[in-house]
Design a protein around this motif. Structure first.
Motif, PDB file in Angstrom:
ATOM      1  N   ASN A 182       4.180   1.085   7.009  1.00  0.00           N
ATOM      2  CA  ASN A 182       3.084   0.329   6.429  1.00  0.00           C
ATOM      3  C   ASN A 182       1.814   0.439   7.267  1.00  0.00           C
ATOM      4  O   ASN A 182       0.707   0.391   6.732  1.00  0.00           O
ATOM      5  CB  ASN A 182       3.481  -1.135   6.261  1.00  0.00           C
ATOM      6  N   GLY A 183       1.968   0.584   8.584  1.00  0.00           N
ATOM      7  CA  GLY A 183       0.788   0.731   9.425  1.00  0.00           C
ATOM      8  C   GLY A 183      -0.021   1.956   9.067  1.00  0.00           C
ATOM      9  O   GLY A 183      -1.255   1.902   8.978  1.00  0.00           O
ATOM     10  N   ALA A 184       0.639   3.066   8.825  1.00  0.00           N
ATOM     11  CA  ALA A 184      -0.068   4.291   8.455  1.00  0.00           C
ATOM     12  C   ALA A 184      -0.701   4.163   7.069  1.00  0.00           C
ATOM     13  O   ALA A 184      -1.830   4.606   6.840  1.00  0.00           O
ATOM     14  CB  ALA A 184       0.899   5.477   8.494  1.00  0.00           C
ATOM     15  N   ALA A 185       0.010   3.559   6.134  1.00  0.00           N
ATOM     16  CA  ALA A 185      -0.513   3.421   4.775  1.00  0.00           C
ATOM     17  C   ALA A 185      -1.764   2.559   4.750  1.00  0.00           C
ATOM     18  O   ALA A 185      -2.739   2.875   4.058  1.00  0.00           O
ATOM     19  CB  ALA A 185       0.561   2.823   3.858  1.00  0.00           C
ATOM     20  N   LEU A 186      -1.756   1.472   5.511  1.00  0.00           N
ATOM     21  CA  LEU A 186      -2.913   0.589   5.550  1.00  0.00           C
ATOM     22  C   LEU A 186      -4.110   1.269   6.202  1.00  0.00           C
ATOM     23  O   LEU A 186      -5.254   1.042   5.813  1.00  0.00           O
ATOM     24  CB  LEU A 186      -2.571  -0.697   6.306  1.00  0.00           C
ATOM     25  N   ALA A 187      -3.846   2.117   7.190  1.00  0.00           N
ATOM     26  CA  ALA A 187      -4.939   2.739   7.931  1.00  0.00           C
ATOM     27  C   ALA A 187      -5.629   3.846   7.150  1.00  0.00           C
ATOM     28  O   ALA A 187      -6.855   3.958   7.178  1.00  0.00           O
ATOM     29  CB  ALA A 187      -4.413   3.288   9.258  1.00  0.00           C
ATOM     30  N   ILE A 188      -4.888   4.692   6.459  1.00  0.00           N
ATOM     31  CA  ILE A 188      -5.524   5.852   5.827  1.00  0.00           C
ATOM     32  C   ILE A 188      -5.322   5.919   4.317  1.00  0.00           C
ATOM     33  O   ILE A 188      -5.832   6.824   3.670  1.00  0.00           O
ATOM     34  CB  ILE A 188      -5.035   7.176   6.466  1.00  0.00           C
ATOM     35  N   GLY A 189      -4.607   4.940   3.746  1.00  0.00           N
ATOM     36  CA  GLY A 189      -4.401   4.959   2.299  1.00  0.00           C
ATOM     37  C   GLY A 189      -5.705   4.924   1.526  1.00  0.00           C
ATOM     38  O   GLY A 189      -5.877   5.645   0.527  1.00  0.00           O
ATOM     39  N   SER A 190      -6.661   4.102   1.972  1.00  0.00           N
ATOM     40  CA  SER A 190      -7.932   4.005   1.265  1.00  0.00           C
ATOM     41  C   SER A 190      -8.706   5.314   1.348  1.00  0.00           C
ATOM     42  O   SER A 190      -9.357   5.739   0.380  1.00  0.00           O
ATOM     43  CB  SER A 190      -8.769   2.851   1.834  1.00  0.00           C
ATOM     44  N   LEU A 191      -8.640   5.998   2.495  1.00  0.00           N
ATOM     45  CA  LEU A 191      -9.334   7.280   2.645  1.00  0.00           C
ATOM     46  C   LEU A 191      -8.693   8.353   1.773  1.00  0.00           C
ATOM     47  O   LEU A 191      -9.398   9.199   1.196  1.00  0.00           O
ATOM     48  CB  LEU A 191      -9.317   7.722   4.106  1.00  0.00           C
ATOM     49  N   MET A 192      -7.366   8.336   1.677  1.00  0.00           N
ATOM     50  CA  MET A 192      -6.679   9.300   0.821  1.00  0.00           C
ATOM     51  C   MET A 192      -7.090   9.098  -0.639  1.00  0.00           C
ATOM     52  O   MET A 192      -7.320  10.059  -1.378  1.00  0.00           O
ATOM     53  CB  MET A 192      -5.164   9.154   0.979  1.00  0.00           C
ATOM     54  N   ALA A 193      -7.200   7.829  -1.049  1.00  0.00           N
ATOM     55  CA  ALA A 193      -7.585   7.543  -2.425  1.00  0.00           C
ATOM     56  C   ALA A 193      -9.002   8.022  -2.714  1.00  0.00           C
ATOM     57  O   ALA A 193      -9.279   8.631  -3.763  1.00  0.00           O
ATOM     58  CB  ALA A 193      -7.470   6.044  -2.703  1.00  0.00           C
ATOM     59  N   VAL A 194      -9.930   7.766  -1.792  1.00  0.00           N
ATOM     60  CA  VAL A 194     -11.312   8.209  -1.979  1.00  0.00           C
ATOM     61  C   VAL A 194     -11.389   9.728  -1.998  1.00  0.00           C
ATOM     62  O   VAL A 194     -12.112  10.324  -2.810  1.00  0.00           O
ATOM     63  CB  VAL A 194     -12.216   7.628  -0.873  1.00  0.00           C
ATOM     64  N   GLU A 195     -10.638  10.378  -1.142  1.00  0.00           N
ATOM     65  CA  GLU A 195     -10.663  11.841  -1.076  1.00  0.00           C
ATOM     66  C   GLU A 195     -10.124  12.475  -2.356  1.00  0.00           C
ATOM     67  O   GLU A 195     -10.671  13.463  -2.858  1.00  0.00           O
ATOM     68  CB  GLU A 195      -9.846  12.320   0.126  1.00  0.00           C
ATOM     69  N   LEU A 196      -9.049  11.887  -2.903  1.00  0.00           N
ATOM     70  CA  LEU A 196      -8.438  12.474  -4.097  1.00  0.00           C
ATOM     71  C   LEU A 196      -9.212  12.172  -5.375  1.00  0.00           C
ATOM     72  O   LEU A 196      -9.145  12.939  -6.333  1.00  0.00           O
ATOM     73  CB  LEU A 196      -6.989  11.984  -4.242  1.00  0.00           C
ATOM     74  N   THR A 197      -9.940  11.047  -5.391  1.00  0.00           N
ATOM     75  CA  THR A 197     -10.672  10.661  -6.605  1.00  0.00           C
ATOM     76  C   THR A 197     -12.165  10.943  -6.521  1.00  0.00           C
ATOM     77  O   THR A 197     -12.836  11.050  -7.552  1.00  0.00           O
ATOM     78  CB  THR A 197     -10.490   9.163  -6.906  1.00  0.00           C
ATOM     79  N   GLY A 198     -12.683  11.015  -5.287  1.00  0.00           N
ATOM     80  CA  GLY A 198     -14.113  11.236  -5.120  1.00  0.00           C
ATOM     81  C   GLY A 198     -14.966  10.004  -5.339  1.00  0.00           C
ATOM     82  O   GLY A 198     -16.181  10.106  -5.495  1.00  0.00           O
TER      83      GLY A 198
END
Length: 426
Positions: free
Chosen positions: A30-46
């Motif tokens: 969960n620590g990794a998901a909270l840290a970079i999950g938002s960035l992954m979402a922005v990167e994949l959706t733009g």
């Protein structure tokens, strides 16, 4: 102990140790998901509007899984329920690894959702620590299990950079690598529970206390009705939900804010450097959430549930003030995130203890499951709404909404303390 009542203290110590070790390992995911999950979402959706999507998926799944896991615990015990939750979270870690490989936002959301099931299991672990605890030490035992997630949860974000290097070595995208550590943590957690959570604390408590299992298929409506008949349980759930929604909303938008601060300052950081900074800040926040949990447990047992719940509101108010007013400063945002974690910790330990002892034993697991379900739902709403608020009102707007929420809960707690001064609830 009487001649007919077994001494369960050694069993309780072993159970708390087992739950703590499992929390330590699974916290990495969960620590990794909270840290970079938002960035992954922005990167994949733009689009920044989807920044809260992963946290939303995690929170929705945690909410939806809470009652089924509670029902499984009622039928088969805590061990089976917690192992099932972490097992599904391991599958979620695999999905998070594959999402950047496939360039799939849908797979990313699936991974976040399955990690959310693991989060639901971690939340229920704190209640498992109270099944055999004595009233005088209930807050302490619950807080120890919450505290145990500190090492894994703080390590998770700080494993982003080495995880990215490991992913690159294996031919994976930069953001896939950290979830290799998540996968390992979840699997180790399952093994720890399988070996160490014997005897099962819930089944043992029933056998010793002669308590019936209650409904094996818990209903949200039934649980809410049970909680509504007890104002302490209702107030405890409201406090849990409010602290969680404020924490999720502010925390999930912070990586985006920190990235924008780097861009605004014209910093010449590599993407790996930016990720490392974000990981460090989120790890400090998570340390605030868990590292002082035993202190919050001691405060809960020593000074009472209500006073510690009120302290939580003071910490949360200070957090949104620092992060919101200091939105243009990485230092003040970091201070705000640490205070946010401390406020969440105080609220979670004290209010969870309040809920656990405010309903009849045969209804306790049901109400515990309902409280976690409502927490998860509120966190999902908070994450989804925070992304929209960020797009319209900026990071300051997200924190202002949090401030209003905290003020409402503080008023409820103070009013309750005033009404019950001669007959305290806690």
């Amino acid at each position: 102990m009487t001649a007919t009542t077994p001494d369960l203290r050694p069993t309780q110590r072993r159970i708390v140790l087992t739950l703590s070790l499992a929390q330590l390992c699974s916290g990495i995911g969960n620590g990794a998901a909270l840290a970079i999950g938002s960035l992954m979402a922005v990167e994949l959706t733009g689009s920044d509007a989807y920044a809260g999507a992963v946290t939303t998926a995690l929170s929705v799944a945690a909410s939806l899984a809470a009652l089924p896991l509670a029902g499984l615990a009622m039928r088969r015990g805590r061990r089976t329920a917690l192992m099932s939750g972490l097992g599904l979270a391991a599958v979620g870690a695999v999905a998070m690894i594959l999402a950047p490989v496939l360039g799939s936002f849908a797979v990313l959301l699936l991974g976040g959702a399955l990690l959310g099931v693991g989060n639901a299991a971690n939340l229920q672990s704190r209640f498992a620590a109270t099944d055999l605890a004595t009233p005088a030490h209930r807050g302490r035992d619950l807080s120890i299990v919450v505290w145990a997630i500190t090492i894994g949860a703080v390590a998770g974000p700080n494993l982003i950079r080495p995880g990215a290097a490991l992913g690159e070595f294996l031919g994976l995208p930069e953001m896939s690598g950290p979830f290799l550590f998540s996968l390992a943590g979840m699997l180790i957690g399952v093994v720890v529970l399988a070996v160490g959570l014997r005897p099962d604390p819930l089944l043992t408590a029933r056998a010793v206390g002669g308590v019936s299992a209650g409904a094996s298929r818990p209903s949200l409506v039934d649980g809410l009705r049970t909680a509504a008949r007890s104002w302490p349980a209702t107030l405890g759930i409201v406090t849990l939900v409010a602290a969680h929604v404020v924490m999720v909303a502010v925390m999930s938008m912070t990586p985006v804010q920190l990235r924008e601060l780097d861009h605004a300052a014209g910093a010449q950081h590599s993407s790996a450097d930016t990720l490392a900074v974000i990981g460090f800040v989120i790890s400090l926040h998570i340390a605030g959430m868990y590292a002082l949990s035993p202190v919050m447990g001691w405060l809960t047992d020593r000074f009472g549930r209500l006073r510690t719940m009120l302290l939580a509101q003071v910490l949360l108010a200070a957090a949104v003030l620092c992060a919101g007013v200091g939105a243009d400063s990485r230092t003040w945002v970091t201070v705000g995130l640490v205070l946010l974690g401390l406020g969440w910790s105080a609220a979670t330990v004290s209010a969870s203890t309040f809920v656990a002892e405010s309903v009849p034993p045969e209804r306790a697991v049901l109400v515990q499951g309902v409280s976690d379900a409502v927490m998860g739902a509120a966190g999902a709403v908070g994450a989804a709404t925070a992304g929209m608020v960020l797009a319209v009102g900026g990071y300051l707007g997200v924190n202002l909404v949090g401030a209003v929420t905290v003020a409402v809960v503080a008023v409820l707690i103070v009013a309750t303390m005033t009404r019950t001064r001669t007959r305290p609830l806690a």
